[in-house]
Design a protein around this motif. Structure first.
Motif: not given
Length: 255
Positions: A64-78
């Motif tokens: 779960x923590x890993x999923x939340x971290x990666x979504x944080x990153x992907x939500x910033x993509x151009x």
């Protein structure tokens, strides 16, 4: 070839392949496959990807923590498709656990691209249906936002919960009855129609409308409710005539 142009067997193989690839990415702390699927031109590939993320979140607590971290990153993509799919994945999580993804919903609500904002509204719909308390509290924060589109989108987003539990959203809708923007008021009228035609909903809506002050909005809402009972006659609990008779008796004669 598009996802739904493939045979059922090939689609099932593709879904299984995607699920494995996404699981491996999350387990290894990578995002290569996620980026590939989240940015795919095919809507159904992106949907399969965000559903896979939601399922893994619900079944593999260790990730779960890993999923939340990666979504944080992907939500910033151009790439707006990646941001859109990240929001949809967050929406799957919010069905069971809203707090960790609330800030992603807020960020998406103000995204420059309409597809990302629409993903927020779609997510509010599905989250609000299953996890209403925190989601409606979130929606309430934006009912009087200075941006008329935010107000309109929030109004639209809470609709699905209202189709089964109109009493949960009617107090929020009432806060918009004096909105100065016609587009917001039109959405309000639309939502009132949509939450009126299922079993036992009309009585709740009409009783609440009797407490509203904006007679013009209420009149338009009543017209929409009557019209909806014809447009959705195959799905309505009442016929159009029954709905009209109910409104005549319980709104006009007792108001």
């Amino acid at each position: 070839m598009g996802f739904y142009q493939l045979s059922k067997e090939v689609r099932q193989q593709k879904v299984a392949e995607m699920n494995r690839a996404i699981f491996d990415d999350l387990q290894l702390g990578h995002d290569d496959q996620l980026i590939t699927y989240f940015s795919d031109e095919d809507t159904y590939i992106r949907k399969t990807a965000y559903l896979a993320v939601g399922k893994i979140y619900k079944t593999k607590k260790v990730l779960q923590s890993a999923i939340l971290r990666v979504l944080e990153v992907l939500a910033e993509y151009a790439n707006e498709k990646i941001r859109q799919t990240a929001i949809n994945a967050a929406g799957e999580i919010g069905i069971i656990n809203f707090a960790p993804i609330e800030h992603l919903m807020e960020k998406g609500l103000f995204d420059a691209h309409h597809s990302v904002r629409n993903a927020v509204i779609g997510s509010i719909k599905k989250m609000g249906e299953k996890n209403p308390e925190p989601v409606l509290a979130f929606a309430k924060r934006f009912l009087h936002h200075e941006d008329k589109e935010i107000r309109r989108e929030i109004c639209h987003g809470i609709e699905l919960r209202g189709r089964t539990h109109p009493q949960d959203i009617l107090p929020l809708l009432k806060e918009l009855e004096h909105d100065k923007t016609a587009r917001v008021r039109n959405t309000l009228v639309h939502v009132l129609g949509q939450i009126s035609y299922k079993k036992d909903c009309l009585a709740t809506v009409i009783l609440h409308l009797k407490t509203w002050e904006n007679e013009d909005v209420v009149k338009k809402a009543l017209d929409e409710i009557i019209d909806v009972h014809d447009r959705y006659k195959d799905f309505s609990a009442l016929t159009q005539k029954q709905a009209k008779d109910y409104i005549d008796l319980h709104y006009f004669q007792n108001h």
